[in-house]
Motif scaffolding. Structure first.
Motif, PDB file in Angstrom:
ATOM      1  N   GLY A 162      -1.664  -1.607  12.066  1.00 42.24           N
ATOM      2  CA  GLY A 162      -1.339  -2.988  11.715  1.00 42.24           C
ATOM      3  C   GLY A 162      -0.677  -3.137  10.360  1.00 42.24           C
ATOM      4  N   ALA A 163      -0.141  -2.064   9.793  1.00 39.77           N
ATOM      5  CA  ALA A 163       0.438  -2.122   8.445  1.00 39.77           C
ATOM      6  C   ALA A 163       1.557  -3.157   8.344  1.00 39.77           C
ATOM      7  N   ARG A 174       0.841  -1.203   0.000  1.00 40.91           N
ATOM      8  CA  ARG A 174       0.000   0.000   0.000  1.00 40.91           C
ATOM      9  C   ARG A 174       0.870   1.244   0.000  1.00 40.91           C
ATOM     10  N   GLN A 227       2.097  -5.823  10.245  1.00 38.66           N
ATOM     11  CA  GLN A 227       1.540  -7.158  10.384  1.00 38.66           C
ATOM     12  C   GLN A 227       0.777  -7.570   9.125  1.00 38.66           C
ATOM     13  N   GLU A 228       0.149  -6.607   8.464  1.00 39.91           N
ATOM     14  CA  GLU A 228      -0.583  -6.894   7.227  1.00 39.91           C
ATOM     15  C   GLU A 228       0.372  -7.410   6.145  1.00 39.91           C
ATOM     16  N   ALA A 257       1.473 -10.914   7.076  1.00 40.59           N
ATOM     17  CA  ALA A 257       0.424 -11.903   6.803  1.00 40.59           C
ATOM     18  C   ALA A 257       0.342 -12.208   5.304  1.00 40.59           C
ATOM     19  N   LEU A 258       0.482 -11.185   4.476  1.00 45.85           N
ATOM     20  CA  LEU A 258       0.478 -11.392   3.024  1.00 45.85           C
ATOM     21  C   LEU A 258       1.619 -12.320   2.622  1.00 45.85           C
ATOM     22  N   ASP A 294      -2.353   3.160   9.555  1.00 44.86           N
ATOM     23  CA  ASP A 294      -2.771   1.818   9.968  1.00 44.86           C
ATOM     24  C   ASP A 294      -1.779   1.217  10.956  1.00 44.86           C
TER      25      ASP A 294
END
Length: 171
Positions: free
Chosen positions: A127-128, A117, A130-131, A134-135, A125
């Motif tokens: 949680g950026a 992003r 962690q996002e 996770a991806l 965010d």
């Protein structure tokens, strides 16, 4: 972090056989602003999620190397510039079992644009980081392998002091 950053830059410049541009990531360049609007409550360090902004900082073009400030470089970063990307990967990193070690990363910046992003969105965010993690866990083919000896940890060297190490991240 000034001393760690100085040691990191000295190691990179001393051994580089190619021109390098060193940019230290900061939450804000304004000395009166500590977070620059970044949501950092869940970050382990002041640069935890900033690493994912490197491709955008580079204009989504070319290749870029990210090294944590708590790293020492004893190899030529040209090896990282010339490293092979596996098909579909946008980042090279080192895995230790199931864990992805992100102290040394190489980005294909144009390919990264498909998955990361924009900074203005990540900034808001909490949680950026962690996002992205996770991806990369869901889609492991997005991550290729660093060349041997790059992205080592201090634990690696403690367990095997004779291990090839071109960069070492001290946890």
């Amino acid at each position: 972090d000034a001393e760690a950053c100085a040691a990191l830059e000295a190691g990179v410049r001393r051994r580089a056989s190619v021109p390098v541009e060193v940019e230290f990531l900061r939450l804000s360049r304004d000395p009166t602003e500590t977070t620059g609007g970044w949501r950092t409550e869940r970050w382990g360090t002041p640069w935890t999620a900033l690493r994912w902004g490197v491709p955008e900082i580079c204009g989504w073009r070319g290749r870029a190397v990210y090294l944590d400030p708590a790293s020492l470089v004893m190899g030529d970063v040209a090896q990282l510039q010339d490293a092979e990307f596996s098909p579909g990967a946008f980042v090279l990193a080192r895995r230790e079992g199931a864990a992805l070690l992100t102290g040394c990363l190489v980005f294909d910046c144009s390919e990264a644009r498909r998955y990361l992003r924009p900074l203005r969105e990540m900034k808001k965010d909490v949680g950026a980081h962690q996002e992205v993690g996770a991806l990369l866990e869901r889609r492991p083919r997005l991550v290729g392998s660093l060349p041997a000896g790059w992205g080592r940890s201090d634990g690696d060297l403690a367990r095997a002091p004779d291990t090839l190490a071109y960069s070492v991240h001290f946890a």
